[in-house]
Design an enzyme around this catalytic site. Structure first.
Site, PDB file in Angstrom:
ATOM      1  N   GLY A   1      -0.697  50.695 -30.427  1.00 10.43           N
ATOM      2  CA  GLY A   1      -0.199  52.061 -30.545  1.00 10.43           C
ATOM      3  C   GLY A   1      -0.505  52.579 -31.929  1.00 10.43           C
TER       4      GLY A   1
ATOM      5  N   ARG B   1      -8.741  47.204 -36.199  1.00 10.18           N
ATOM      6  CA  ARG B   1      -9.114  48.061 -35.058  1.00 10.18           C
ATOM      7  C   ARG B   1      -9.649  49.378 -35.641  1.00 10.18           C
ATOM      8  NH1 ARG B   1      -4.772  48.659 -30.373  1.00 10.18           N
ATOM      9  NH2 ARG B   1      -6.632  49.129 -29.120  1.00 10.18           N
TER      10      ARG B   1
ATOM     11  N   ASP C   1      -4.819  58.853 -30.840  1.00  7.32           N
ATOM     12  CA  ASP C   1      -5.178  57.869 -31.857  1.00  7.32           C
ATOM     13  C   ASP C   1      -5.913  58.499 -33.027  1.00  7.32           C
ATOM     14  OD1 ASP C   1      -5.023  56.349 -29.111  1.00  7.32           O
ATOM     15  OD2 ASP C   1      -4.680  54.873 -30.706  1.00  7.32           O
TER      16      ASP C   1
ATOM     17  N   LYS D   1      -6.322  56.831 -25.299  1.00  4.44           N
ATOM     18  CA  LYS D   1      -6.639  55.771 -24.359  1.00  4.44           C
ATOM     19  C   LYS D   1      -7.666  56.185 -23.321  1.00  4.44           C
ATOM     20  CE  LYS D   1      -5.643  52.574 -24.663  1.00  4.44           C
ATOM     21  NZ  LYS D   1      -6.469  51.588 -25.381  1.00  4.44           N
TER      22      LYS D   1
END
Ligand SMILES: CSC[C@H]1O[C@H](OP(=O)(O)O)[C@H](O)[C@@H]1O
Length: 342
Positions: A51, A91, A235, A246
């Protein structure tokens, strides 16, 4: 305002970070304790914590743990800098990770008299500010919707993805508290199943009913006229209002346009990346193909491969509104999001 979830993704003890292993939910509620940056980086890579805001908060605490581990070694600052780089490499898509690490680097650059205290205070402030932002955007999003509605949400943009309360699920929590939720649909969000494993479980912890659907059922649900709004997190949001979120968000946005369903993106200011003009420049994470192949043909046939991008980019013109804790932009395709800049 209701309190946070009884279950939180992250718990800071002052000397360690307890991380809820979200790979094990909903079957097991298991916290792992971390005392160094490498462990926190691995928790992000492996999606024990996931998240966008949550990985930024976790990384900030990872920097605190690094300083606690290396200070006052004469080369502690170099070692902490290397740990920051390790966290940054975990990430690539969620800008909140890089935003939080930049905040921590600024503290170090200011050479505070008590660096450990200053770093801990900044990480705790990043955590607390995220929770406050979620409450604020939950209210703003509910105000914009303005009445009873049925919503579809994708992935998990809840307390499990943030410091608490959630972004998209924060809007849903605010609507529910006002008695304005007719129905919440959550799609499963293959292949990692954030919707099927996390969102329906998280909402149930707060007594909010949710109806799970297969990802492939979303189009038929919208055609049936059962959805008023799609509400999702993000994001990374670029200056023109393009949104990385996503995988599957883009297809929902195209379907929403086709069926007259409104699309809301709820995200804190730390998700804005005004250094990028459009979403074309966003790096999209591709994860191990086995996350896709795991529950299908296991013969190991060299002829069977998989492509596993875990985010996509939704063009601003497909989005009805972008909601942050600082304000709302309706029709971001016309206006961009620079007006929402901190
Ligand atoms: C509140 S933003 C959550 C955001 O992050 C998720 O990705 P992942 O589960 O891979 O970290 C997804 O994009 C959510 O919308």
């Amino acid at each position: 305002m209701s309190s946070q979830l009884s279950v939180q993704a992250l718990q800071w003890t002052g000397s360690s970070l307890n991380v809820l292993d979200q790979r094990a939910l909903p079957a097991h509620i298991r916290y792992d304790e971390y005392r160094d940056a490498a462990g926190v980086a691995d928790a992000i890579v492996s999606m024990r914590v996931r998240g966008a805001p949550a990985i930024g908060i976790a990384a900030a605490y990872g920097v605190v743990l690094s300083a606690k581990y290396h200070y006052p070694d004469p080369t502690w600052q170099d070692k902490v800098a290397r740990d920051i780089d390790l966290l940054a490499a975990s990430r690539p898509t969620a800008v909140n990770l890089f935003w939080a690490l930049a905040q921590m680097r600024d503290v170090l650059a200011a050479a505070p008299a008590d660096p450990l205290a200053a770093l801990a205070a900044k990480a705790e402030a990043i955590h607390a500010d995220d929770i406050a932002a979620n409450y604020a955007m939950g209210e703003r999003g509910a105000d914009l919707i303005g009445g009873a509605c049925s919503v579809l949400t994708h992935c998990n943009a809840g307390a499990l993805a943030t410091g608490g309360y959630g972004t998209a699920l924060g809007v849903i929590r605010s609507l529910h508290r006002r008695g304005q939720i007719n129905k919440v649909y959550a799609d499963e969000t293959r292949p990692w199943l954030q919707g099927a494993r996390l969102t329906v479980w998280e909402l149930a912890q707060d007594g909010i009913p949710a109806t799970l659907i297969a990802d492939s059922a979303a189009a038929w649900l919208m055609k049936s006229g059962k959805i008023d709004w799609i509400v999702v997190g993000a994001d990374r949001i670029t200056a023109n209002g393009d949104v990385a979120n996503k995988i599957g968000t883009y297809s929902l946005a195209v379907l929403a346009k086709r069926h007259g369903v409104k699309l809301m993106v709820a995200a804190p200011s730390s998700t804005l990346d005004l250094s990028l003009a459009t979403g074309d420049a966003i790096e999209i994470e591709e994860r191990n193909p086995n996350e896709l192949l795991a529950d299908c043909y296991l013969g190991g046939d060299s002829l069977v491969g998989a492509w596993n991008p875990v985010f996509d980019v939704t063009p601003a013109e497909l989005i009805t509104a972008i909601v942050t804790e600082r304000g709302v932009v309706v029709d971001p395709g016309l206006h961009g999001v620079r007006s929402l800049a901190p």
